[in-house]
Structure formats: C-alpha cells, structure tokens
Scaffold this motif. Structure first.
Motif, PDB file in Angstrom:
ATOM      1  N   PHE A 112     -11.125   1.476  -1.097  1.00  0.00           N
ATOM      2  CA  PHE A 112     -10.608   1.064  -2.401  1.00  0.00           C
ATOM      3  C   PHE A 112     -10.288   2.251  -3.300  1.00  0.00           C
ATOM      4  CE2 PHE A 112     -13.506  -2.351  -0.965  1.00  0.00           C
ATOM      5  CZ  PHE A 112     -12.550  -3.323  -0.747  1.00  0.00           C
ATOM      6  N   ASP A 113     -11.175   3.236  -3.327  1.00  0.00           N
ATOM      7  CA  ASP A 113     -10.928   4.383  -4.201  1.00  0.00           C
ATOM      8  C   ASP A 113      -9.678   5.142  -3.774  1.00  0.00           C
ATOM      9  OD1 ASP A 113     -13.175   3.722  -5.629  1.00  0.00           O
ATOM     10  OD2 ASP A 113     -14.485   5.120  -4.557  1.00  0.00           O
ATOM     11  N   ALA A 114      -9.523   5.338  -2.445  1.00  0.00           N
ATOM     12  CA  ALA A 114      -8.341   6.046  -1.962  1.00  0.00           C
ATOM     13  C   ALA A 114      -7.077   5.252  -2.260  1.00  0.00           C
ATOM     14  CB  ALA A 114      -8.468   6.299  -0.461  1.00  0.00           C
ATOM     15  N   ALA A 115      -7.144   3.930  -2.091  1.00  0.00           N
ATOM     16  CA  ALA A 115      -5.985   3.093  -2.402  1.00  0.00           C
ATOM     17  C   ALA A 115      -5.629   3.194  -3.877  1.00  0.00           C
ATOM     18  CB  ALA A 115      -6.281   1.648  -2.023  1.00  0.00           C
ATOM     19  N   LEU A 116      -6.648   3.198  -4.735  1.00  0.00           N
ATOM     20  CA  LEU A 116      -6.408   3.300  -6.173  1.00  0.00           C
ATOM     21  C   LEU A 116      -5.782   4.637  -6.520  1.00  0.00           C
ATOM     22  CD1 LEU A 116      -6.818   1.781  -8.828  1.00  0.00           C
ATOM     23  CD2 LEU A 116      -9.073   2.856  -9.012  1.00  0.00           C
ATOM     24  N   ASP A 117      -6.257   5.715  -5.890  1.00  0.00           N
ATOM     25  CA  ASP A 117      -5.695   7.039  -6.167  1.00  0.00           C
ATOM     26  C   ASP A 117      -4.233   7.113  -5.748  1.00  0.00           C
ATOM     27  OD1 ASP A 117      -8.122   7.843  -7.165  1.00  0.00           O
ATOM     28  OD2 ASP A 117      -8.800   8.773  -5.296  1.00  0.00           O
ATOM     29  N   ILE A 118      -3.894   6.515  -4.605  1.00  0.00           N
ATOM     30  CA  ILE A 118      -2.509   6.553  -4.135  1.00  0.00           C
ATOM     31  C   ILE A 118      -1.611   5.740  -5.072  1.00  0.00           C
ATOM     32  CG2 ILE A 118      -0.977   5.725  -2.318  1.00  0.00           C
ATOM     33  CD1 ILE A 118      -2.291   8.300  -1.597  1.00  0.00           C
ATOM     34  N   ALA A 119      -2.075   4.518  -5.424  1.00  0.00           N
ATOM     35  CA  ALA A 119      -1.247   3.653  -6.264  1.00  0.00           C
ATOM     36  C   ALA A 119      -1.035   4.242  -7.651  1.00  0.00           C
ATOM     37  CB  ALA A 119      -1.880   2.272  -6.380  1.00  0.00           C
ATOM     38  N   CYS A 120      -2.025   4.981  -8.142  1.00  0.00           N
ATOM     39  CA  CYS A 120      -1.946   5.518  -9.506  1.00  0.00           C
ATOM     40  C   CYS A 120      -1.529   6.983  -9.532  1.00  0.00           C
ATOM     41  CB  CYS A 120      -3.293   5.354 -10.212  1.00  0.00           C
ATOM     42  SG  CYS A 120      -3.834   3.637 -10.366  1.00  0.00           S
ATOM     43  N   ALA A 121      -1.080   7.530  -8.384  1.00  0.00           N
ATOM     44  CA  ALA A 121      -0.645   8.924  -8.357  1.00  0.00           C
ATOM     45  C   ALA A 121       0.540   9.120  -9.293  1.00  0.00           C
ATOM     46  CB  ALA A 121      -0.273   9.325  -6.928  1.00  0.00           C
ATOM     47  N   SER A 122       0.698  10.355  -9.765  1.00  0.00           N
ATOM     48  CA  SER A 122       1.720  10.633 -10.782  1.00  0.00           C
ATOM     49  C   SER A 122       3.093  10.915 -10.188  1.00  0.00           C
ATOM     50  CB  SER A 122       1.279  11.834 -11.631  1.00  0.00           C
ATOM     51  OG  SER A 122       1.085  12.973 -10.799  1.00  0.00           O
ATOM     52  N   GLY A 123       3.290  10.728  -8.865  1.00  0.00           N
ATOM     53  CA  GLY A 123       4.589  10.967  -8.261  1.00  0.00           C
ATOM     54  C   GLY A 123       5.562   9.847  -8.551  1.00  0.00           C
ATOM     55  N   ALA A 124       6.569   9.772  -7.699  1.00  0.00           N
ATOM     56  CA  ALA A 124       7.575   8.712  -7.862  1.00  0.00           C
ATOM     57  C   ALA A 124       6.930   7.362  -7.625  1.00  0.00           C
ATOM     58  CB  ALA A 124       8.717   8.947  -6.881  1.00  0.00           C
TER      59      ALA A 124
END
Length: 761
Positions: free
Chosen positions: A255-267
C-alpha cells in the motif's frame, strides 16, 4: 477422333483449365478481422458442386454433340454457373490451357477449413511459402501469413507479412498488428520484458500502438502481478503506466509503495490524481481509527498537495487529530474554518467550546461568530443548570420542553402540623399551620410571598416542674397557646455560577416575647469540582413554646423567652466525576431572647457520600447517595430550663453524632417525584448542671426519616405531601404536611425545587 486422341485432348484441356483458372483467379479472397478479437480470415466457402458426371461421361466417350446438349441443359438449370476451363477445352481441344500446379497448391491451402488447416503439416506450409518467395508472390505470402495466424503461429506469420511487403504487396497493417500483439502476449507471459519492449517499438514503427501497456494490463487481468509490475515499470513515465503500476502494487498489498507511485510529482493524469487522493483519504481514516493521529496529519499534508478539492470529512479528520493531540491553537483554527464552511456541525462546535473553556473572551467571540457554538454553550449551560437544580435558569435557556410555563404565576395552599416532645414535659410543642403562597418569575428573579396562620400550643407543665419565677406560690399555671398570622416574602436569582435566595418574615401580632422578624440570606457558588454555600440567618428556635413565642410568668404576668438564633453557616462540597461527594460544614451562632441569658453555639459536620452503586443513574432515579457522617455541636450554657432567665431550648455543651446517611431523588421533569432520606447515628450528649437539674449525659441511637413527594394530577393542579419523623433518647418529633398547587397555565412536569414550598417553617 480416336479414343486415345480424345484422352490426350481431355488431359491437355484439364491442364489448360488449371492454368487458366490460376491465371484468372490468382487473387486469394479472405475475410478481414479485427485486432481486438485476434481472429484470422478464412477462405470464402466454395458453392455447392454441380453434378458433372454425365457431361464428363459424354466427353470421355467422344460424344461431343451429346456433351454439348448436356452443357446446354446444365446452363438452363443453373443460370449463374459457367463451365470450367477444362470442360471448355474438352469441347474444343485446340484451345486447352497449360496446367498450373503452383496455383492449384495455393488455392488448396486457401480453401482449407479450420480443422484441415490445423491438421496440415508445417512442412507443407513452409514449402508453399518457399515457393511463393521464389516467385515474389506477395499476395500468396500474405495469404500464408494469415493461415499461420489462424494456426496460432504469429512468429512465422510476422516473417511472411514482411516477405509479402518485400515482394511488393501492400503492407497488411492489420495482420502485422495481430502478429505483434500475439508475440507480445507470449513474451509477457514468459516474463521477457525486453522482448515485449522490442515488439512494442516495432508496433509503433508500423503505425500501431505500444504493446507494453496492453501487455501489462493483460497480465494484471490474468492475475500475474509480478509480470504486470515489470511491464508497467518498463512503460514509465507514461501516465497510464503510473496508474497501472500503482494499482498493481496495491494488488500485491504494497500500500505504501502504491501510494508513493500514485502521488509522485511526475506526469500524472486525472485518474492518478483520483487514486492518490482516494488512497490518502483511506489511509487517513485507517490511521484515525487506529488512533495514530500524527500519521493522520502527515497524510493530510500530502492530501492538500493533490490538485483536487479536499472533502469535508478529510478536513474534519485533521481537525479532530489536532484536538486529540492537544494541539490547541491548530485545533481551534481548524474548527473555526470548518464551522465557517459548515455551521451545522454540532460535534465541532462542542469541541471548540471545550478548547476555549479557559478563554472566556475567545469563547464569547466564537459563540457570537458561530451559531452552532452559541447553541452548544446555551445547551451546556442549560444542562449544568439542571444538574445544579437551577430550574428557573434552565427554563430561561429552554433546557427541556418539560419546563414549559414554569415561570408563570402559581398559587399554593399548604396545611401542616409539627410536633415535638421530650421526657421533660415542658419541651413539648405543637405547631399547626395553614398558608397561602403566590410565586412567579419576573425577568431573572423568582418572587413569592406567603400569608400564614399559625397556632402554637403546649401542654400543662408536669407537677413540680420548674416554670416561671422561683418559689412560685400556689403551684403552676398552664402555658397559654399563641395563634399568630405571619407574612413571608422571598426572592431567588440564579446566575451562571451562583444562586442567591433571600427571605424575610414577620409574625404580625400576639407574640408574647422576642423579636417577630426572621430573615435568611443564602448564596451558593458553583465551580468545578467544588461548590460552596453560605447562609446568614435569624430565625426563632422552635424547641418549645417558651423558645418559639415566649411565655407569660404565672406569678407576676411578665413575659420572657422568644429566643432568636442568629449566625452564619458555611458549607463546601467537593465532587468527583465518579460520583463521590465530600462535604464539610461549619456554623457559628448567637442566641438571644427577652429576659433570657445570651448564649453562643458552634457546630461542624463532615459527610462522605457516593452514588449507589457507584455510578450515575440512567433509570428512574436522579441520584441515590449513601455514606458516613460525623458531627459536633456545643453551646456555652445549658438553656434547657423554663425558669426566668432561661430560654427553654436544647443547648447541650457537647453533642457528638456519628452514623450513616442516605438520600435518593427520583428523576426530574416527570409527572411525579419522590425524595426520601434517612439518618441513623450514635449520639453522645452532655448537658451541664442547672439550678433545676444535675449534669446529664445521654447516649443512644437517633433515627431520622424523611419522605416527600408531589404529583401533577392534572396539567394545572399539583398535589404534594411531606412526612418526617425523629426518634432519639429522650426526644421525639414529627411533621406532616399537604400542599395543593394551582397553575393558571398548564404544566407538563414536576421538579424537586417545588418539594419545599413552605417558606414559613
């Protein structure tokens, strides 16, 4: 024509017909399909064959005229049918075409059904492909490519499509897309990400879409998250790849990794913003449920960075987390903001009130700014008033509809009888009383008045009793009774943290001795957890006729007695949330009467009570308390003497009492109510010697029982009763009273304040 020649002609005709057929029908027809389904075209089915056996029999027999007649018959029977080239050649041997085995082979492969195609050895297809390459026959190479696609051999099909293009055949974009997609799927299943990437690049070169994402989504749907993760990572930083990778990580429980990917500052796309915000809100709710309030605030900070509106529920979680962590300023600011946006949030209004309890100015400002806060303050004030038995103030605050019309005028008729008697007969006193009272609420003051008629009387002194002047000749005369009207006026005011009560009364005439004016000033102050009360009083001592009204000396007709008790009483009570109450009381007073020696008294009492069984009542009881107590009282002089100079009232030098007391009250605001109490105490009393009696010490058990109740028999009439009894060594007392109260405006309930209406006692 000889038979041999005829057979040669027929053979040449067959070869020529095959050649002509191949030449005239060299284009292979097949059905087009869509990439999405992955199907391949199949050959157009041949029409149902026509029975040509009779025609061929005539031809092979050399009967050309019969053959031509049969041909005409077939044409008439089948208008759409045209004879093949071999038939035409047999009828006209001079024009027979040359036979084409290559074309026949390709046509046969194109005409194969699905089952026959699956059964065909790969070597025959390979040989056919080699023959087509040798002739640069792009059309048949393309046909063979589709046949390989139908056999689920996309690698061979891709090569044949390329060869067809090299041979000059137009590019078959659809076939290439299907072959590349199937190869990519196979590579994805095998975990060969590089192969999928290469095929994806080829697909784009051919003008198609990328295959990495398609393969990744297919692998996720197939339940292979590890393969899907690798493919999505290879497709980064495309927004769809970010979305797919986040979802795949969440599928794996990361869950934490998924959250980090979804909320990343990229495109990011709108979809990834939605995933990020939704998962952050879920994580906040989970953290709050687990009382991890700092995590809630951390997640809230991330949520505010997502470019989408923050839901009210998320703001509220952050505000409550500040509140739970004791971050007062942040919580106050958060609650202010939420109440500005949503004024109808009573929970936050109550929380803001709690935060501002130590800041009266801030609380007042919040109440004036937010209607919800004002409502909470008002409701809490009403609840507090009810708990403190400040019913008039609770009525002003609209605490409950049951208080409706409480402030209206009421009239009360009261009848009562009090009796006191002791082993020494001169202590007897009977007091009969009838009274009419009026009361009502004016602004914040309850005002009332009582007009009463009292009849005091006693018995005849016992033979040999000391009464009046010493050495009285001719025995003793009976004590005269006294009938006396009285008027009492009273007022009560209830404030936020205090209550004030004042009463003044006067016996109007016929009292033989003493002052006729009585007064009481009582103030009670409420703090948490301490409440205190102070009383200033001047009241007659009603122990005997002598002490209450005074008496006439039978010897000379002079008057003495009528003793007034003047003093102050203070009490403080400390209460806990668990319903324990410690009360300490002290009093100092002075006793004065006409032709009576002055006296002074000091008293103290301590009570410890607890709710029974140690909790607040949610049922029919308002409270039930029980606990031990101890008290002491002492006077300077023993004035329990009835000769001149003495007051005839109980005034021991030491009175110790230790015992158990209990009291209960039924629920407020109903149609009926009861209050009951009992005290059982061991008493040790010491009285100094007088001229008429030696020093005395009395020990024993005292019991005092009280019962009061009232009932709203109709919305405008209320019936009340009060009973009290005391039994002790050498003393007994009782009280019985009835009240009938009338309300011009209908009421809905009774309250404990109305249990004590007899202000002339």
């Amino acid at each position: 024509m000889t038979p041999a020649r005829l057979l040669v002609a027929i053979g040449l005709g067959i070869l020529h017909a095959a050649h002509v057929t191949a030449a005239d029908d060299s284009r292979i027809e097949y059905r087009q399909d869509h990439v999405q389904r992955g199907d391949v075209p199949v050959a157009v089915p041949r029409p149902e064959p026509i029975d040509l056996r009779t025609l061929w029999f005539h031809l092979q027999s050399g009967q050309l005229s019969a053959a031509r007649s049969e041909l005409e018959r077939l044409r008439e029977a089948h208008p759409q049918w045209q004879p093949d080239a071999d038939i035409r050649a047999a009828l006209d041997p001079d024009t027979a075409p040359v036979r084409d085995p290559y074309g026949e082979r390709m046509q046969a492969i194109a005409d194969l059904g699905s089952e026959a195609l699956e059964a065909l050895p790969l070597s025959k297809l390979t040989a056919a492909a080699d023959a087509a390459r040798a002739r640069d026959d792009g059309g048949n190479l393309r046909m063979l490519a589709w046949r390989h696609l139908e056999r689920r051999e996309p690698g061979i099909a891709l090569a044949l499509f390329d060869d067809a293009c090299a041979a000059g055949d137009p590019k078959d974009s659809e076939g290439l897309a299907i072959a590349l997609a199937r190869l990519a799927r196979a590579a994805a299943k095998a975990g060969d990400v590089d192969r999928v990437a290469a095929l994806s690049r080829r697909s784009r070169q051919e003008g198609g879409g990328g295959l990495l994402l398609d393969s990744a989504w297919a692998e996720r749907a197939a339940g292979r998250p590890d393969s899907a993760e690798a493919l999505f990572r290879a497709a980064l930083p495309r927004a769809a790849a970010v979305e797919g990778l986040a979802l795949t990580l969440r599928d794996q429980g990361r869950f934490d990794a998924a959250l980090d990917i979804a909320c990343a500052s990229g495109a990011q796309s709108a979809r990834t913003h939605e995933l990020c915000s939704g998962w952050l809100e879920e994580a906040m709710a989970d953290a709050y449920a687990g009382e991890r309030y700092r995590d809630v605030l951390t997640l809230y900070g991330r949520r505010t960075q997502v470019p989408s509106p923050v839901p009210d529920s998320v703001d509220e979680l952050a505000a409550w987390s500040h509140y739970a962590l004791g971050q007062r300023d942040a919580a106050v600011a958060a609650f202010h903001k939420r109440l500005e946006q949503r004024p109808d949030t009573p929970g936050m209004a109550a929380a803001l009130v709690n935060l501002l309890r130590d800041d009266p100015s801030g609380l007042a400002a919040a109440a004036s700014k937010h209607p919800g806060v004002a409502a909470v303050v008002r409701r809490e004030a009403a609840d507090t008033a009810l708990a403190r038995k400040q019913f008039d103030r609770a009525a002003r605050l609209d605490a409950t509809p049951a208080l409706q019309n409480r402030g209206a005028l009421s009239a009360t008729l009261a009848l009562s009888r009090r009796q006191r008697s002791g082993d020494r007969g001169l202590a007897r006193l009977d007091h009969d009383r009838v009274a009419l009272s009026l009361s009502g609420l004016y602004d914040s003051w309850r005002l009332g008045g009582t007009l009463g008629w009292s009849d005091f009387h006693s018995g005849v002194p016992a033979p040999g009793a000391d009464f009046g002047s010493p050495s009285q000749p001719g025995g003793v005369a009976p004590l005269d009774g006294v009938s006396d009207p009285s008027l009492h006026l009273w007022a009560r005011h209830e404030g936020d943290s205090y209550s004030v009560y004042a009463r003044v009364g006067r016996d109007l005439w016929r009292q033989p001795a003493g002052e006729a004016l009585s007064a009481l000033l009582q103030a009670r102050f409420f703090t948490d957890p301490l409440s205190s009360q102070i009383e200033l009083f001047q009241r007659p001592i009603a122990d005997s006729l002598l002490s209450r009204t005074g008496a006439v000396d039978p010897a000379d007709g002079s008057r003495w007695g009528g003793v007034m008790d003047r003093g102050v009483t203070g009490q403080a009570t400390w209460s806990t949330a668990s319903d324990w109450h410690l009360s300490v009381e002290g009093s100092v007073s002075q006793q004065n009467g006409d032709d009576v020696e002055d006296n002074h008294a000091v008293g103290a009492r301590i009570d410890l009570r607890s709710g029974w069984p140690g909790q607040r009542w949610d049922g029919p009881l308002d409270y039930w308390q029980i606990g031990p107590f101890a008290s002491w009282r002492g006077f300077d002089n023993n004035q329990f003497v009835f000769t001149r100079g003495n007051g005839g009232y109980f005034s021991p030098q030491d009175e110790y009492r230790i015992g158990l007391s209990s009291e209960l009250l039924t629920r407020e605001g109903r149609r009926w109510q009861l209050r009951a109490g009992i005290e059982i105490a061991w008493t040790d009393i010491t009285e100094d010697a007088t001229l008429a009696a030696p020093r005395q010490r009395t020990r024993g058990v005292n019991v005092d029982v009280r019962l009061q109740g009232h009932w709203l028999i109709t919305p405008r009439f209320q019936l009340g009763a009060r009973l009290q009894g005391t039994d002790a060594r050498g003393f007994r007392g009782s009280y019985a009273g009835l009240t009938l109260q009338w309300f011009p405006q209908a009421r809905r309930a009774v309250w404990s304040r109305e249990l004590s209406l007899d202000h002339g006692d």
